[in-house]
Design a protein around this motif. Structure first.
Motif, mmCIF file in Angstrom:
data_model
loop_
_atom_site.group_PDB
_atom_site.id
_atom_site.type_symbol
_atom_site.label_atom_id
_atom_site.label_comp_id
_atom_site.label_asym_id
_atom_site.label_seq_id
_atom_site.Cartn_x
_atom_site.Cartn_y
_atom_site.Cartn_z
ATOM 1 N N TYR A 67 44.110 28.284 33.658
ATOM 2 C CA TYR A 67 43.428 27.072 34.088
ATOM 3 C C TYR A 67 42.339 27.462 35.086
ATOM 4 O O TYR A 67 42.626 27.865 36.220
ATOM 5 C CB TYR A 67 44.403 26.079 34.725
ATOM 6 C CG TYR A 67 43.694 24.862 35.272
ATOM 7 C CD1 TYR A 67 43.109 23.947 34.414
ATOM 8 C CD2 TYR A 67 43.576 24.660 36.641
ATOM 9 C CE1 TYR A 67 42.419 22.841 34.899
ATOM 10 C CE2 TYR A 67 42.898 23.566 37.142
ATOM 11 C CZ TYR A 67 42.322 22.658 36.264
ATOM 12 O OH TYR A 67 41.632 21.574 36.754
ATOM 13 N N SER A 68 41.081 27.326 34.675
ATOM 14 C CA SER A 68 39.951 27.818 35.483
ATOM 15 C C SER A 68 38.813 26.823 35.595
ATOM 16 O O SER A 68 37.678 27.212 35.876
ATOM 17 C CB SER A 68 39.411 29.132 34.873
ATOM 18 O OG SER A 68 40.389 30.135 34.861
ATOM 19 N N GLU A 69 39.088 25.538 35.399
ATOM 20 C CA GLU A 69 38.021 24.544 35.450
ATOM 21 C C GLU A 69 37.249 24.599 36.761
ATOM 22 O O GLU A 69 36.041 24.353 36.799
ATOM 23 C CB GLU A 69 38.615 23.139 35.263
ATOM 24 C CG GLU A 69 39.162 22.874 33.872
ATOM 25 C CD GLU A 69 38.083 22.664 32.836
ATOM 26 O OE1 GLU A 69 36.892 22.643 33.208
ATOM 27 O OE2 GLU A 69 38.428 22.527 31.654
ATOM 28 N N HIS A 70 37.935 24.922 37.851
ATOM 29 C CA HIS A 70 37.283 24.922 39.164
ATOM 30 C C HIS A 70 36.334 26.109 39.349
ATOM 31 O O HIS A 70 35.649 26.205 40.365
ATOM 32 C CB HIS A 70 38.326 24.895 40.282
ATOM 33 C CG HIS A 70 39.469 25.853 40.119
ATOM 34 N ND1 HIS A 70 40.220 25.943 38.977
ATOM 35 C CD2 HIS A 70 39.996 26.771 40.981
ATOM 36 C CE1 HIS A 70 41.156 26.867 39.126
ATOM 37 N NE2 HIS A 70 41.031 27.382 40.324
ATOM 38 N N TYR A 71 36.296 27.021 38.373
ATOM 39 C CA TYR A 71 35.317 28.114 38.387
ATOM 40 C C TYR A 71 34.224 27.898 37.343
ATOM 41 O O TYR A 71 33.397 28.778 37.110
ATOM 42 C CB TYR A 71 36.016 29.447 38.114
ATOM 43 C CG TYR A 71 36.923 29.882 39.239
ATOM 44 C CD1 TYR A 71 36.428 30.623 40.309
ATOM 45 C CD2 TYR A 71 38.273 29.546 39.244
ATOM 46 C CE1 TYR A 71 37.253 31.012 41.348
ATOM 47 C CE2 TYR A 71 39.110 29.928 40.284
ATOM 48 C CZ TYR A 71 38.592 30.660 41.327
ATOM 49 O OH TYR A 71 39.411 31.029 42.367
ATOM 50 N N GLY A 72 34.212 26.724 36.724
ATOM 51 C CA GLY A 72 33.367 26.477 35.572
ATOM 52 C C GLY A 72 31.874 26.440 35.826
ATOM 53 O O GLY A 72 31.093 26.462 34.877
ATOM 54 N N HIS A 73 31.438 26.398 37.086
ATOM 55 C CA HIS A 73 30.010 26.419 37.376
ATOM 56 C C HIS A 73 29.403 27.804 37.153
ATOM 57 O O HIS A 73 28.179 27.944 37.126
ATOM 58 C CB HIS A 73 29.752 25.983 38.829
ATOM 59 C CG HIS A 73 30.046 24.544 39.075
ATOM 60 N ND1 HIS A 73 31.324 24.071 39.308
ATOM 61 C CD2 HIS A 73 29.232 23.447 39.119
ATOM 62 C CE1 HIS A 73 31.286 22.765 39.498
ATOM 63 N NE2 HIS A 73 30.040 22.353 39.392
ATOM 64 N N PHE A 74 30.253 28.808 37.010
ATOM 65 C CA PHE A 74 29.766 30.173 36.834
ATOM 66 C C PHE A 74 30.090 30.658 35.423
ATOM 67 O O PHE A 74 31.178 30.403 34.907
ATOM 68 C CB PHE A 74 30.416 31.115 37.854
ATOM 69 C CG PHE A 74 30.045 30.805 39.276
ATOM 70 C CD1 PHE A 74 28.917 31.379 39.854
ATOM 71 C CD2 PHE A 74 30.812 29.945 40.042
ATOM 72 C CE1 PHE A 74 28.557 31.089 41.161
ATOM 73 C CE2 PHE A 74 30.470 29.643 41.347
ATOM 74 C CZ PHE A 74 29.333 30.220 41.911
ATOM 75 N N PRO A 75 29.136 31.365 34.798
ATOM 76 C CA PRO A 75 29.413 31.882 33.460
ATOM 77 C C PRO A 75 30.278 33.150 33.561
ATOM 78 O O PRO A 75 30.204 33.867 34.560
ATOM 79 C CB PRO A 75 28.018 32.240 32.940
ATOM 80 C CG PRO A 75 27.236 32.582 34.194
ATOM 81 C CD PRO A 75 27.775 31.681 35.257
ATOM 82 N N PHE A 76 31.104 33.478 32.636
ATOM 83 C CA PHE A 76 31.385 32.796 31.379
ATOM 84 C C PHE A 76 32.842 32.349 31.470
ATOM 85 O O PHE A 76 33.749 33.081 31.080
ATOM 86 C CB PHE A 76 31.128 33.778 30.219
ATOM 87 C CG PHE A 76 31.144 33.178 28.873
ATOM 88 C CD1 PHE A 76 32.268 33.238 28.099
ATOM 89 C CD2 PHE A 76 30.003 32.549 28.390
ATOM 90 C CE1 PHE A 76 32.266 32.693 26.833
ATOM 91 C CE2 PHE A 76 29.997 32.008 27.134
ATOM 92 C CZ PHE A 76 31.126 32.069 26.342
ATOM 93 N N THR A 77 33.072 31.169 32.015
ATOM 94 C CA THR A 77 34.426 30.678 32.260
ATOM 95 C C THR A 77 35.036 30.095 30.994
ATOM 96 O O THR A 77 34.434 29.232 30.346
ATOM 97 C CB THR A 77 34.421 29.608 33.356
ATOM 98 O OG1 THR A 77 33.923 30.159 34.566
ATOM 99 C CG2 THR A 77 35.819 29.068 33.597
ATOM 100 N N LEU A 78 36.229 30.572 30.654
ATOM 101 C CA LEU A 78 37.057 29.946 29.623
ATOM 102 C C LEU A 78 38.252 29.326 30.330
ATOM 103 O O LEU A 78 38.810 29.916 31.242
ATOM 104 C CB LEU A 78 37.545 30.973 28.603
ATOM 105 C CG LEU A 78 36.485 31.778 27.846
ATOM 106 C CD1 LEU A 78 37.170 32.702 26.846
ATOM 107 C CD2 LEU A 78 35.490 30.874 27.139
ATOM 108 N N SER A 79 38.637 28.132 29.899
ATOM 109 C CA SER A 79 39.750 27.468 30.573
ATOM 110 C C SER A 79 40.573 26.654 29.597
ATOM 111 O O SER A 79 40.031 26.003 28.689
ATOM 112 C CB SER A 79 39.234 26.536 31.679
ATOM 113 O OG SER A 79 40.309 25.906 32.350
ATOM 114 N N LEU A 80 41.879 26.719 29.770
ATOM 115 C CA LEU A 80 42.778 25.756 29.157
ATOM 116 C C LEU A 80 42.920 24.574 30.107
ATOM 117 O O LEU A 80 42.778 24.728 31.320
ATOM 118 C CB LEU A 80 44.152 26.382 28.919
ATOM 119 C CG LEU A 80 44.220 27.610 28.016
ATOM 120 C CD1 LEU A 80 45.651 28.146 27.983
ATOM 121 C CD2 LEU A 80 43.732 27.303 26.615
ATOM 122 N N LYS A 81 43.221 23.408 29.576
ATOM 123 C CA LYS A 81 43.618 22.312 30.443
ATOM 124 C C LYS A 81 44.944 22.676 31.093
ATOM 125 O O LYS A 81 45.748 23.423 30.524
ATOM 126 C CB LYS A 81 43.767 21.024 29.642
ATOM 127 C CG LYS A 81 42.467 20.489 29.068
ATOM 128 C CD LYS A 81 42.713 19.220 28.259
ATOM 129 C CE LYS A 81 41.413 18.699 27.664
ATOM 130 N NZ LYS A 81 41.641 17.491 26.835
#
Length: 253
Positions: A67-81
């Motif tokens: 779970y990495s939504e809170h890092y999503g402003h930086f590339p290349f973030t992949l995240s599960l809910k």
């Protein structure tokens, strides 16, 4: 196939396993000097080293996206809910139990996974009361507590892709680290209060702390205390039959 594996007796081709260790990582920006899969690399490589020292410990395939939504402003973030990760972990843990292994250690490499690991583990424990589940939720905090206070130079070695995390990367997989791009920001956070930030509020370069202070020597120290911590825990628990209320269950640190 029957010669290679006997599920009931846990008599696998390459050894007898009664315990499993699961590394949980992430795929997200770690500044510009560390790999995107840094959290997975650290937790999985530590898991393998731990298994080399503990009899009967099976290393499971790592969970590579967390779970990495809170890092999503930086590339290349992949995240599960978060809800998805909880279900993934529940399915993995349940599958391990159904295969006859009822002692599981979770080695987490990423802050966003802590709550999903807690929820999934509690749920599986309720489904299978006989299962024993333990975890190290934040190795980066544990290492700082176990090492002498003068080990790190900035912010107690903390930070995403900071001094501590970069140091252990240099010790475990230096070929994936490019220190010429190392930079970080030490944010001003209040003590004893947990701010629910997104990472772009803390840094403009994808890293917090000071990775320029990182060294492989510091990383080796971190590696040793973390491996010793978990190896000693697993051996102590084996010695007391994983009975938490036993007089023999004193855990070494």
């Amino acid at each position: 196939m029957k010669e290679a594996m006997n599920i009931t007796g846990l008599n696998f081709k390459n050894g007898n396993f009664d315990k499993a260790i699961l590394a949980v990582g992430s795929c997200e920006n770690h500044g510009w000097h560390l790999p995107l899969g840094n959290d997975t690399h650290v937790s999985y490589k530590l898991a393998v080293k731990i298994a080399e020292k503990v009899d009967g410990l099976l290393v499971l395939p790592p969970v590579t996206v967390g779970y990495s939504e809170h890092y999503g402003h930086f590339p290349f973030t992949l995240s599960l809910k978060a809800e998805t990760l909880i279900e993934v972990l529940k399915d993995i843990l349940s599958s391990v139990v159904k295969n006859g292994i009822k002692k599981i250690f979770i080695l987490n490499g990423h802050d966003g996974n802590i709550a999903p690991i807690e929820i999934a583990s509690r749920a599986v424990k309720m489904m299978f009361p006989e299962v024993k589940i333990a975890s190290l939720d934040a190795w980066w905090v544990a290492a700082g507590k176990l090492l002498p206070p003068d080990t790190f130079e900035v912010w107690d070695g903390l930070g995403h892709a900071g001094e501590g995390e970069t140091s252990i990367a240099l010790s475990l997989f230096s070929e994936l680290v490019d220190m010429k791009y190392a930079e970080g920001v030490v944010p001003s956070l209040p003590p004893n209060i947990d701010i629910k930030w997104n990472f772009a509020e803390l840094t403009d370069c994808g890293a917090t702390g000071d990775p320029t202070k990182a060294t492989a020597e510091k990383g080796l120290k971190m590696e040793k205390v973390l491996i010793d911590l978990i190896v000693n825990f697993l051996k102590d628990m084996d010695n007391c039959g994983w009975k938490y209320n036993s007089d023999k269950s004193a855990i070494r640190t």
